[in-house]
Design a protein around this motif. Structure first.
Motif, PDB file in Angstrom:
ATOM      1  N   THR A   1       0.893  -1.010   0.023  1.00  0.00           N
ATOM      2  CA  THR A   1      -0.035   0.048   0.203  1.00  0.00           C
ATOM      3  C   THR A   1       1.006   1.369   0.025  1.00  0.00           C
ATOM      4  OG1 THR A   1      -0.109  -0.132   2.434  1.00  0.00           O
ATOM      5  CG2 THR A   1      -1.957  -1.249   1.122  1.00  0.00           C
ATOM      6  N   LEU A   2       0.433   2.426  -0.037  1.00  0.00           N
ATOM      7  CA  LEU A   2       1.072   3.812  -0.263  1.00  0.00           C
ATOM      8  C   LEU A   2       1.871   3.910   1.106  1.00  0.00           C
ATOM      9  CD1 LEU A   2      -1.163   6.036  -2.550  1.00  0.00           C
ATOM     10  CD2 LEU A   2       0.540   4.340  -3.189  1.00  0.00           C
ATOM     11  N   ASP A   3       1.232   3.379   2.261  1.00  0.00           N
ATOM     12  CA  ASP A   3       2.080   3.886   3.394  1.00  0.00           C
ATOM     13  C   ASP A   3       3.181   2.531   3.819  1.00  0.00           C
ATOM     14  OD1 ASP A   3       0.765   1.367   4.382  1.00  0.00           O
ATOM     15  OD2 ASP A   3      -0.476   2.512   5.940  1.00  0.00           O
ATOM     16  N   GLY A   4       3.179   1.643   2.812  1.00  0.00           N
ATOM     17  CA  GLY A   4       4.341   0.788   2.865  1.00  0.00           C
ATOM     18  C   GLY A   4       3.922  -0.549   3.489  1.00  0.00           C
ATOM     19  N   THR A   5       2.658  -0.832   3.868  1.00  0.00           N
ATOM     20  CA  THR A   5       2.305  -1.994   4.350  1.00  0.00           C
ATOM     21  C   THR A   5       2.218  -3.125   3.299  1.00  0.00           C
ATOM     22  OG1 THR A   5       0.874  -1.010   5.886  1.00  0.00           O
ATOM     23  CG2 THR A   5       0.380  -3.161   5.552  1.00  0.00           C
ATOM     24  N   LEU A   6       2.697  -4.323   3.406  1.00  0.00           N
ATOM     25  CA  LEU A   6       2.980  -5.391   2.595  1.00  0.00           C
ATOM     26  C   LEU A   6       1.391  -5.944   2.411  1.00  0.00           C
ATOM     27  CD1 LEU A   6       4.878  -7.128   0.678  1.00  0.00           C
ATOM     28  CD2 LEU A   6       4.900  -8.711   2.665  1.00  0.00           C
ATOM     29  N   ILE A   7       0.865  -5.942   1.015  1.00  0.00           N
ATOM     30  CA  ILE A   7      -0.384  -6.575   0.560  1.00  0.00           C
ATOM     31  C   ILE A   7      -0.141  -8.172   0.523  1.00  0.00           C
ATOM     32  CG2 ILE A   7      -2.192  -6.660  -1.117  1.00  0.00           C
ATOM     33  CD1 ILE A   7      -1.377  -3.701  -1.536  1.00  0.00           C
ATOM     34  N   THR A   8       0.666  -8.437  -0.356  1.00  0.00           N
ATOM     35  CA  THR A   8       1.303  -9.930  -0.658  1.00  0.00           C
ATOM     36  C   THR A   8       2.422  -9.806  -1.339  1.00  0.00           C
ATOM     37  OG1 THR A   8       0.495 -11.830  -1.395  1.00  0.00           O
ATOM     38  CG2 THR A   8       0.022 -10.146  -2.787  1.00  0.00           C
ATOM     39  N   GLU A   9       3.273 -10.982  -1.319  1.00  0.00           N
ATOM     40  CA  GLU A   9       4.330 -11.037  -2.205  1.00  0.00           C
ATOM     41  C   GLU A   9       4.246 -12.358  -2.918  1.00  0.00           C
ATOM     42  OE1 GLU A   9       7.878 -10.747  -0.005  1.00  0.00           O
ATOM     43  OE2 GLU A   9       7.998 -13.071   0.491  1.00  0.00           O
ATOM     44  N   ARG A  10       4.747 -12.739  -4.064  1.00  0.00           N
ATOM     45  CA  ARG A  10       4.566 -14.004  -4.715  1.00  0.00           C
ATOM     46  C   ARG A  10       5.485 -14.187  -5.929  1.00  0.00           C
ATOM     47  NH1 ARG A  10      -0.214 -13.750  -9.136  1.00  0.00           N
ATOM     48  NH2 ARG A  10       0.473 -11.828 -10.095  1.00  0.00           N
ATOM     49  N   ASP A  11       5.747 -15.545  -6.275  1.00  0.00           N
ATOM     50  CA  ASP A  11       6.599 -15.741  -7.215  1.00  0.00           C
ATOM     51  C   ASP A  11       5.812 -15.866  -8.414  1.00  0.00           C
ATOM     52  OD1 ASP A  11       9.315 -16.101  -5.864  1.00  0.00           O
ATOM     53  OD2 ASP A  11       8.069 -17.869  -4.848  1.00  0.00           O
ATOM     54  N   HIS A  61     -10.302 -10.143  -6.600  1.00  0.00           N
ATOM     55  CA  HIS A  61     -11.611  -9.430  -6.133  1.00  0.00           C
ATOM     56  C   HIS A  61     -11.902  -7.856  -6.659  1.00  0.00           C
ATOM     57  CE1 HIS A  61     -12.601 -12.930  -3.791  1.00  0.00           C
ATOM     58  NE2 HIS A  61     -11.626 -12.869  -3.175  1.00  0.00           N
ATOM     59  N   HIS A  62     -10.749  -7.778  -7.496  1.00  0.00           N
ATOM     60  CA  HIS A  62     -10.907  -6.204  -8.034  1.00  0.00           C
ATOM     61  C   HIS A  62     -10.972  -5.217  -6.989  1.00  0.00           C
ATOM     62  CE1 HIS A  62     -11.061  -8.113 -11.909  1.00  0.00           C
ATOM     63  NE2 HIS A  62     -12.174  -8.985 -11.371  1.00  0.00           N
ATOM     64  N   GLU A  63      -9.911  -5.198  -6.102  1.00  0.00           N
ATOM     65  CA  GLU A  63      -9.983  -4.176  -4.836  1.00  0.00           C
ATOM     66  C   GLU A  63      -9.044  -3.287  -4.850  1.00  0.00           C
ATOM     67  OE1 GLU A  63      -9.848  -7.027  -1.672  1.00  0.00           O
ATOM     68  OE2 GLU A  63     -12.076  -7.408  -1.709  1.00  0.00           O
ATOM     69  N   TYR A  64      -7.913  -3.369  -5.688  1.00  0.00           N
ATOM     70  CA  TYR A  64      -6.692  -2.663  -5.917  1.00  0.00           C
ATOM     71  C   TYR A  64      -6.451  -2.257  -7.032  1.00  0.00           C
ATOM     72  CZ  TYR A  64      -5.515  -5.144  -1.497  1.00  0.00           C
ATOM     73  OH  TYR A  64      -5.720  -5.702   0.053  1.00  0.00           O
ATOM     74  N   TYR A  65      -5.624  -1.281  -7.347  1.00  0.00           N
ATOM     75  CA  TYR A  65      -5.076  -0.599  -8.553  1.00  0.00           C
ATOM     76  C   TYR A  65      -3.683  -0.151  -8.418  1.00  0.00           C
ATOM     77  CZ  TYR A  65      -5.885   4.280  -7.306  1.00  0.00           C
ATOM     78  OH  TYR A  65      -6.184   5.324  -6.616  1.00  0.00           O
ATOM     79  N   TYR A  66      -2.595  -0.380  -9.373  1.00  0.00           N
ATOM     80  CA  TYR A  66      -1.561   0.329  -9.369  1.00  0.00           C
ATOM     81  C   TYR A  66      -1.418   1.849  -9.641  1.00  0.00           C
ATOM     82  CZ  TYR A  66       3.324   1.214 -10.741  1.00  0.00           C
ATOM     83  OH  TYR A  66       4.630   1.551 -10.892  1.00  0.00           O
ATOM     84  N   THR A  67      -0.680   2.706  -8.717  1.00  0.00           N
ATOM     85  CA  THR A  67      -0.850   4.032  -8.701  1.00  0.00           C
ATOM     86  C   THR A  67      -0.543   4.506 -10.157  1.00  0.00           C
ATOM     87  OG1 THR A  67       1.501   3.994  -7.748  1.00  0.00           O
ATOM     88  CG2 THR A  67      -0.367   4.330  -6.238  1.00  0.00           C
ATOM     89  N   LYS A  95      -5.829   6.881 -11.234  1.00  0.00           N
ATOM     90  CA  LYS A  95      -6.751   6.737 -10.278  1.00  0.00           C
ATOM     91  C   LYS A  95      -7.800   6.234 -10.838  1.00  0.00           C
ATOM     92  CE  LYS A  95      -8.946   9.304  -6.538  1.00  0.00           C
ATOM     93  NZ  LYS A  95      -8.596   9.316  -5.343  1.00  0.00           N
ATOM     94  N   SER A  96      -8.449   4.984  -9.832  1.00  0.00           N
ATOM     95  CA  SER A  96      -9.738   4.542 -10.203  1.00  0.00           C
ATOM     96  C   SER A  96     -10.861   5.230 -10.069  1.00  0.00           C
ATOM     97  CB  SER A  96      -9.626   2.855  -9.550  1.00  0.00           C
ATOM     98  OG  SER A  96     -10.969   2.458  -9.489  1.00  0.00           O
ATOM     99  N   ARG A  97     -12.125   5.182 -10.901  1.00  0.00           N
ATOM    100  CA  ARG A  97     -13.153   5.842 -10.544  1.00  0.00           C
ATOM    101  C   ARG A  97     -13.941   4.990  -9.431  1.00  0.00           C
ATOM    102  NH1 ARG A  97     -15.750   6.816 -16.204  1.00  0.00           N
ATOM    103  NH2 ARG A  97     -13.752   7.774 -17.241  1.00  0.00           N
ATOM    104  N   LYS A  98     -13.877   3.708  -9.523  1.00  0.00           N
ATOM    105  CA  LYS A  98     -14.430   2.703  -8.224  1.00  0.00           C
ATOM    106  C   LYS A  98     -13.310   2.872  -6.933  1.00  0.00           C
ATOM    107  CE  LYS A  98     -15.018  -2.101  -7.798  1.00  0.00           C
ATOM    108  NZ  LYS A  98     -15.046  -3.479  -8.207  1.00  0.00           N
ATOM    109  N   SER A  99     -14.080   2.930  -5.973  1.00  0.00           N
ATOM    110  CA  SER A  99     -13.437   2.598  -4.563  1.00  0.00           C
ATOM    111  C   SER A  99     -12.631   1.469  -4.646  1.00  0.00           C
ATOM    112  CB  SER A  99     -14.392   2.630  -3.693  1.00  0.00           C
ATOM    113  OG  SER A  99     -13.890   2.436  -2.267  1.00  0.00           O
ATOM    114  N   ALA A 100     -11.329   1.921  -4.575  1.00  0.00           N
ATOM    115  CA  ALA A 100     -10.018   0.754  -4.414  1.00  0.00           C
ATOM    116  C   ALA A 100      -8.832   1.253  -3.768  1.00  0.00           C
ATOM    117  CB  ALA A 100      -9.949   0.284  -6.160  1.00  0.00           C
ATOM    118  N   VAL A 101      -7.979   0.271  -3.423  1.00  0.00           N
ATOM    119  CA  VAL A 101      -6.901   0.681  -2.830  1.00  0.00           C
ATOM    120  C   VAL A 101      -5.709   0.664  -3.736  1.00  0.00           C
ATOM    121  CG1 VAL A 101      -5.139  -0.011  -1.073  1.00  0.00           C
ATOM    122  CG2 VAL A 101      -7.589  -0.524  -0.834  1.00  0.00           C
TER     123      VAL A 101
END
Length: 173
Positions: free
Chosen positions: A103-113, A136-142, A146-152
């Motif tokens: 997230t923008l504050d540096g919190t790890l969402i996930t990591e993967r190979d 689940h379509h909850e995130y977008y890359y900065t 910016k997304s019109r839909k509410s997303a992180v």
């Protein structure tokens, strides 16, 4: 009765013909090939598990061998995409990455190979698409806007853990 219906139809057609047209398209869309692609957050971590010795011509992995740029993932996308540049003298058929999403504050969402299957000749680039972590379509890359839909919003960093070199030719003659 027929005359009234005909007059009514003619009046209705005239009314529709004189109604103001609402323009729903835009004329100012242009393709600009000089646009700088969004840069990936390059937090590359040193990996001490790789040997620094090059035995018998086997290439040693360097983080500079592969460059990623133009990463994109909007909130509704099922796939992520990135341009992969091959900075080696070899043909590459796959790139293996460790991706970290924050997230923008540096919190790890996930990591993967992730393995990106590609066919990239030396000194060239190719766009690679791969399944998104965000089912689940909850995130977008900065960098994707910016997304019109509410997303992180999130950032992504990568570490090249390896790549596959193509030996021989795929085409028989």
């Amino acid at each position: 009765m027929k005359v009234r219906a005909t007059l009514l139809s003619v009046a209705l057609v005239a009314l529709v013909a004189t109604a103001q047209r609402v323009k729903t398209t835009t004329d100012n869309l242009t393709l600009n090939s000089d646009v700088e692609l969004a840069r990936i957050d390059l937090t590359v971590e040193p990996d001490t598990s790789f040997s620094v010795v090059q035995p018998d011509g086997i290439p040693v992995l360097k983080q500079s061998d592969i460059t990623l740029r133009g990463y994109s993932k909007r909130v509704g996308d099922n796939k992520e995409s990135v341009f992969v540049t091959n900075n080696t003298p070899y043909n590459i058929s796959a790139v293996h990455l460790l991706l970290r999403y924050r997230t923008l504050d540096g919190t790890l969402i996930t990591e993967r190979d992730v393995t990106l299957h590609c066919d990239i000749t030396p000194s060239s680039a190719s766009r690679c698409d791969f399944r998104s972590f965000d089912t689940h379509h909850e995130y977008y890359y900065t960098g994707s806007g910016k997304s019109r839909k509410s997303a992180v919003p999130y950032t992504v960093s990568y570490h090249v853990s390896g790549y596959d070199i193509t030996v021989g030719s795929r085409h028989s003659r």
